[in-house]
Design a protein around this motif. Sequence first.
Motif, PDB file in Angstrom:
ATOM      1  N   ILE A 203      16.534 -40.273   8.291  1.00  0.00           N
ATOM      2  CA  ILE A 203      15.368 -40.626   7.477  1.00  0.00           C
ATOM      3  C   ILE A 203      15.535 -40.092   6.055  1.00  0.00           C
ATOM      4  O   ILE A 203      15.249 -40.778   5.071  1.00  0.00           O
ATOM      5  CB  ILE A 203      14.075 -40.087   8.118  1.00  0.00           C
ATOM      6  N   ARG A 204      16.001 -38.844   5.926  1.00  0.00           N
ATOM      7  CA  ARG A 204      16.182 -38.257   4.596  1.00  0.00           C
ATOM      8  C   ARG A 204      17.244 -39.007   3.790  1.00  0.00           C
ATOM      9  O   ARG A 204      17.123 -39.146   2.574  1.00  0.00           O
ATOM     10  CB  ARG A 204      16.551 -36.774   4.715  1.00  0.00           C
ATOM     11  N   GLU A 205      18.271 -39.484   4.468  1.00  0.00           N
ATOM     12  CA  GLU A 205      19.333 -40.209   3.779  1.00  0.00           C
ATOM     13  C   GLU A 205      18.910 -41.609   3.350  1.00  0.00           C
ATOM     14  O   GLU A 205      19.529 -42.204   2.462  1.00  0.00           O
ATOM     15  CB  GLU A 205      20.565 -40.311   4.687  1.00  0.00           C
ATOM     16  N   HIS A 206      17.872 -42.164   3.964  1.00  0.00           N
ATOM     17  CA  HIS A 206      17.399 -43.513   3.658  1.00  0.00           C
ATOM     18  C   HIS A 206      15.971 -43.465   3.104  1.00  0.00           C
ATOM     19  O   HIS A 206      15.139 -44.321   3.410  1.00  0.00           O
ATOM     20  CB  HIS A 206      17.462 -44.397   4.907  1.00  0.00           C
ATOM     21  N   LEU A 207      15.702 -42.471   2.285  1.00  0.00           N
ATOM     22  CA  LEU A 207      14.332 -42.182   1.871  1.00  0.00           C
ATOM     23  C   LEU A 207      13.698 -43.332   1.086  1.00  0.00           C
ATOM     24  O   LEU A 207      12.506 -43.595   1.223  1.00  0.00           O
ATOM     25  CB  LEU A 207      14.313 -40.901   1.022  1.00  0.00           C
ATOM     26  N   SER A 208      14.465 -44.017   0.255  1.00  0.00           N
ATOM     27  CA  SER A 208      13.883 -45.051  -0.600  1.00  0.00           C
ATOM     28  C   SER A 208      13.802 -46.406   0.090  1.00  0.00           C
ATOM     29  O   SER A 208      13.314 -47.379  -0.494  1.00  0.00           O
ATOM     30  CB  SER A 208      14.699 -45.189  -1.887  1.00  0.00           C
ATOM     31  N   GLU A 209      14.272 -46.496   1.328  1.00  0.00           N
ATOM     32  CA  GLU A 209      14.305 -47.772   2.036  1.00  0.00           C
ATOM     33  C   GLU A 209      13.082 -47.926   2.943  1.00  0.00           C
ATOM     34  O   GLU A 209      12.528 -46.945   3.436  1.00  0.00           O
ATOM     35  CB  GLU A 209      15.579 -47.870   2.885  1.00  0.00           C
ATOM     36  N   THR A 210      12.679 -49.173   3.132  1.00  0.00           N
ATOM     37  CA  THR A 210      11.624 -49.465   4.092  1.00  0.00           C
ATOM     38  C   THR A 210      12.266 -49.522   5.467  1.00  0.00           C
ATOM     39  O   THR A 210      12.963 -50.483   5.807  1.00  0.00           O
ATOM     40  CB  THR A 210      10.938 -50.795   3.760  1.00  0.00           C
ATOM     41  N   VAL A 211      12.059 -48.488   6.256  1.00  0.00           N
ATOM     42  CA  VAL A 211      12.747 -48.355   7.538  1.00  0.00           C
ATOM     43  C   VAL A 211      11.727 -48.502   8.675  1.00  0.00           C
ATOM     44  O   VAL A 211      10.841 -47.660   8.825  1.00  0.00           O
ATOM     45  CB  VAL A 211      13.456 -46.987   7.649  1.00  0.00           C
ATOM     46  N   PRO A 212      11.825 -49.542   9.464  1.00  0.00           N
ATOM     47  CA  PRO A 212      10.893 -49.693  10.592  1.00  0.00           C
ATOM     48  C   PRO A 212      11.176 -48.674  11.688  1.00  0.00           C
ATOM     49  O   PRO A 212      12.293 -48.148  11.798  1.00  0.00           O
ATOM     50  CB  PRO A 212      11.157 -51.123  11.083  1.00  0.00           C
ATOM     51  N   ILE A 213      10.156 -48.427  12.495  1.00  0.00           N
ATOM     52  CA  ILE A 213      10.276 -47.461  13.578  1.00  0.00           C
ATOM     53  C   ILE A 213      11.434 -47.813  14.508  1.00  0.00           C
ATOM     54  O   ILE A 213      12.142 -46.932  14.995  1.00  0.00           O
ATOM     55  CB  ILE A 213       8.965 -47.375  14.386  1.00  0.00           C
ATOM     56  N   ARG A 214      11.627 -49.080  14.767  1.00  0.00           N
ATOM     57  CA  ARG A 214      12.686 -49.468  15.711  1.00  0.00           C
ATOM     58  C   ARG A 214      14.066 -49.020  15.219  1.00  0.00           C
ATOM     59  O   ARG A 214      14.927 -48.660  16.033  1.00  0.00           O
ATOM     60  CB  ARG A 214      12.672 -50.970  15.959  1.00  0.00           C
ATOM     61  N   ASP A 215      14.276 -49.007  13.881  1.00  0.00           N
ATOM     62  CA  ASP A 215      15.560 -48.551  13.354  1.00  0.00           C
ATOM     63  C   ASP A 215      15.699 -47.037  13.480  1.00  0.00           C
ATOM     64  O   ASP A 215      16.778 -46.527  13.765  1.00  0.00           O
ATOM     65  CB  ASP A 215      15.715 -48.967  11.887  1.00  0.00           C
ATOM     66  N   MET A 216      14.602 -46.317  13.242  1.00  0.00           N
ATOM     67  CA  MET A 216      14.630 -44.864  13.428  1.00  0.00           C
ATOM     68  C   MET A 216      14.930 -44.536  14.890  1.00  0.00           C
ATOM     69  O   MET A 216      15.739 -43.646  15.191  1.00  0.00           O
ATOM     70  CB  MET A 216      13.285 -44.251  13.038  1.00  0.00           C
ATOM     71  N   ALA A 217      14.254 -45.235  15.797  1.00  0.00           N
ATOM     72  CA  ALA A 217      14.459 -44.994  17.227  1.00  0.00           C
ATOM     73  C   ALA A 217      15.888 -45.329  17.634  1.00  0.00           C
ATOM     74  O   ALA A 217      16.502 -44.617  18.450  1.00  0.00           O
ATOM     75  CB  ALA A 217      13.464 -45.823  18.040  1.00  0.00           C
ATOM     76  N   SER A 218      16.420 -46.401  17.060  1.00  0.00           N
ATOM     77  CA  SER A 218      17.797 -46.787  17.357  1.00  0.00           C
ATOM     78  C   SER A 218      18.772 -45.716  16.912  1.00  0.00           C
ATOM     79  O   SER A 218      19.731 -45.385  17.636  1.00  0.00           O
ATOM     80  CB  SER A 218      18.126 -48.115  16.678  1.00  0.00           C
ATOM     81  N   CYS A 219      18.530 -45.134  15.731  1.00  0.00           N
ATOM     82  CA  CYS A 219      19.370 -44.043  15.249  1.00  0.00           C
ATOM     83  C   CYS A 219      19.329 -42.865  16.210  1.00  0.00           C
ATOM     84  O   CYS A 219      20.344 -42.207  16.456  1.00  0.00           O
ATOM     85  CB  CYS A 219      18.917 -43.611  13.859  1.00  0.00           C
ATOM     86  N   LEU A 240       6.404 -42.138  10.618  1.00  0.00           N
ATOM     87  CA  LEU A 240       6.031 -42.718   9.329  1.00  0.00           C
ATOM     88  C   LEU A 240       5.351 -41.688   8.427  1.00  0.00           C
ATOM     89  O   LEU A 240       5.554 -41.696   7.201  1.00  0.00           O
ATOM     90  CB  LEU A 240       5.118 -43.933   9.534  1.00  0.00           C
ATOM     91  N   THR A 241       4.554 -40.798   9.007  1.00  0.00           N
ATOM     92  CA  THR A 241       3.941 -39.736   8.196  1.00  0.00           C
ATOM     93  C   THR A 241       5.003 -38.791   7.664  1.00  0.00           C
ATOM     94  O   THR A 241       4.942 -38.361   6.501  1.00  0.00           O
ATOM     95  CB  THR A 241       2.911 -38.955   9.034  1.00  0.00           C
ATOM     96  N   TYR A 242       5.981 -38.456   8.488  1.00  0.00           N
ATOM     97  CA  TYR A 242       7.099 -37.608   8.052  1.00  0.00           C
ATOM     98  C   TYR A 242       7.816 -38.273   6.881  1.00  0.00           C
ATOM     99  O   TYR A 242       8.067 -37.640   5.848  1.00  0.00           O
ATOM    100  CB  TYR A 242       8.057 -37.413   9.221  1.00  0.00           C
ATOM    101  N   GLN A 243       8.135 -39.559   7.024  1.00  0.00           N
ATOM    102  CA  GLN A 243       8.835 -40.279   5.964  1.00  0.00           C
ATOM    103  C   GLN A 243       7.995 -40.338   4.688  1.00  0.00           C
ATOM    104  O   GLN A 243       8.497 -40.100   3.582  1.00  0.00           O
ATOM    105  CB  GLN A 243       9.150 -41.694   6.444  1.00  0.00           C
ATOM    106  N   LYS A 244       6.698 -40.632   4.836  1.00  0.00           N
ATOM    107  CA  LYS A 244       5.824 -40.731   3.670  1.00  0.00           C
ATOM    108  C   LYS A 244       5.708 -39.393   2.946  1.00  0.00           C
ATOM    109  O   LYS A 244       5.751 -39.332   1.709  1.00  0.00           O
ATOM    110  CB  LYS A 244       4.436 -41.213   4.096  1.00  0.00           C
ATOM    111  N   THR A 245       5.585 -38.309   3.709  1.00  0.00           N
ATOM    112  CA  THR A 245       5.472 -36.993   3.088  1.00  0.00           C
ATOM    113  C   THR A 245       6.729 -36.644   2.318  1.00  0.00           C
ATOM    114  O   THR A 245       6.663 -36.137   1.184  1.00  0.00           O
ATOM    115  CB  THR A 245       5.202 -35.920   4.163  1.00  0.00           C
ATOM    116  N   LEU A 246       7.891 -36.924   2.892  1.00  0.00           N
ATOM    117  CA  LEU A 246       9.154 -36.691   2.179  1.00  0.00           C
ATOM    118  C   LEU A 246       9.212 -37.492   0.888  1.00  0.00           C
ATOM    119  O   LEU A 246       9.631 -36.988  -0.159  1.00  0.00           O
ATOM    120  CB  LEU A 246      10.333 -37.067   3.065  1.00  0.00           C
ATOM    121  N   ARG A 247       8.828 -38.761   0.951  1.00  0.00           N
ATOM    122  CA  ARG A 247       8.863 -39.621  -0.232  1.00  0.00           C
ATOM    123  C   ARG A 247       7.968 -39.069  -1.348  1.00  0.00           C
ATOM    124  O   ARG A 247       8.375 -38.984  -2.510  1.00  0.00           O
ATOM    125  CB  ARG A 247       8.393 -41.025   0.141  1.00  0.00           C
ATOM    126  N   LEU A 248       6.744 -38.714  -0.978  1.00  0.00           N
ATOM    127  CA  LEU A 248       5.796 -38.236  -1.984  1.00  0.00           C
ATOM    128  C   LEU A 248       6.226 -36.893  -2.560  1.00  0.00           C
ATOM    129  O   LEU A 248       6.032 -36.629  -3.758  1.00  0.00           O
ATOM    130  CB  LEU A 248       4.395 -38.156  -1.384  1.00  0.00           C
TER     131      LEU A 248
END
Length: 300
Positions: A203-219, A240-248
Amino acid sequence: MPDPINTEAEMLDYRPSLTSRAAAIAKAGETVELTEGVGLFSATSTSSPLALFLDPVAIIVFQGEMEVTIGSAILTYRPGQSFVGSIAMPVTGRLTQATTAEPYLAISLSLARETLADLLAEAPQVMAQQGKCYALGPVPEGIPEACDRLLSLQSDDDRTILGPMIRREILWRLLRGPQAPALHQIVAADPRLAQVRRALGWIREHLSETVPIRDMASCAGMSEASFRRHFKAATGMSPLTYQKTLRLQAARRAILGGTEIARAGFDVGYVSPSQFSREYARLFGLPPSRDRAQVLAGQA
């Protein structure tokens, strides 16, 4: 693990010495390295929220107070308490007690898997425990005195030779205290936790990308339902909250560093400036422009 005891009296005994020694070393708004893997943080103002990314860490508070939000949980760090986080987490915080006369003072210890595994190997009587990946509770017995010795080290030689020994002692005492279950998660062989950790890095490596949950789960190598459940159990927040907090948090660092506001939002994946401003204000309490103005005014 021994029965927990009330360490309030011990902290009260050592607080005058701890705060005096720490204040003599501290630099407001900065973290001063005491020895490898141990830092002393000080702050004198409560005006601005803090955006923190915590790698596995233990925090021991001597003076002042901080309110920290992890997902939906709100924790208050007070003197005589220690926090342990065993997984990389973005958190927001606000100092609620900190002045020039009585600054917020706290020691942080980085938590390395190898060091903790060595301690557990040498002390088989300390049994593995299950628990959350973070914990806040009373400082275990002996830690105030050990911190006082650490702060009293004067020479570079003492800090180099004795500092790591005292750090190891503090970790040992944490392993025998109420925060032990969270510490054990760092060395746990739980494959689900390892899968979540892999997803966190992705997630941290793909921070600027719109990443759906299914891709995170697949990883992570999980089904979506399993991934959501284990991710929330480990971090205290949804993926998604984790990703949003990192982005902000990344955007706020850029804005405070001089990046134009719309550019900062775009760089972390926001297409809509209005959505970026709303979510920024929801996390940090103010929209980006007012937050930056307040921080700059506090630094003047």
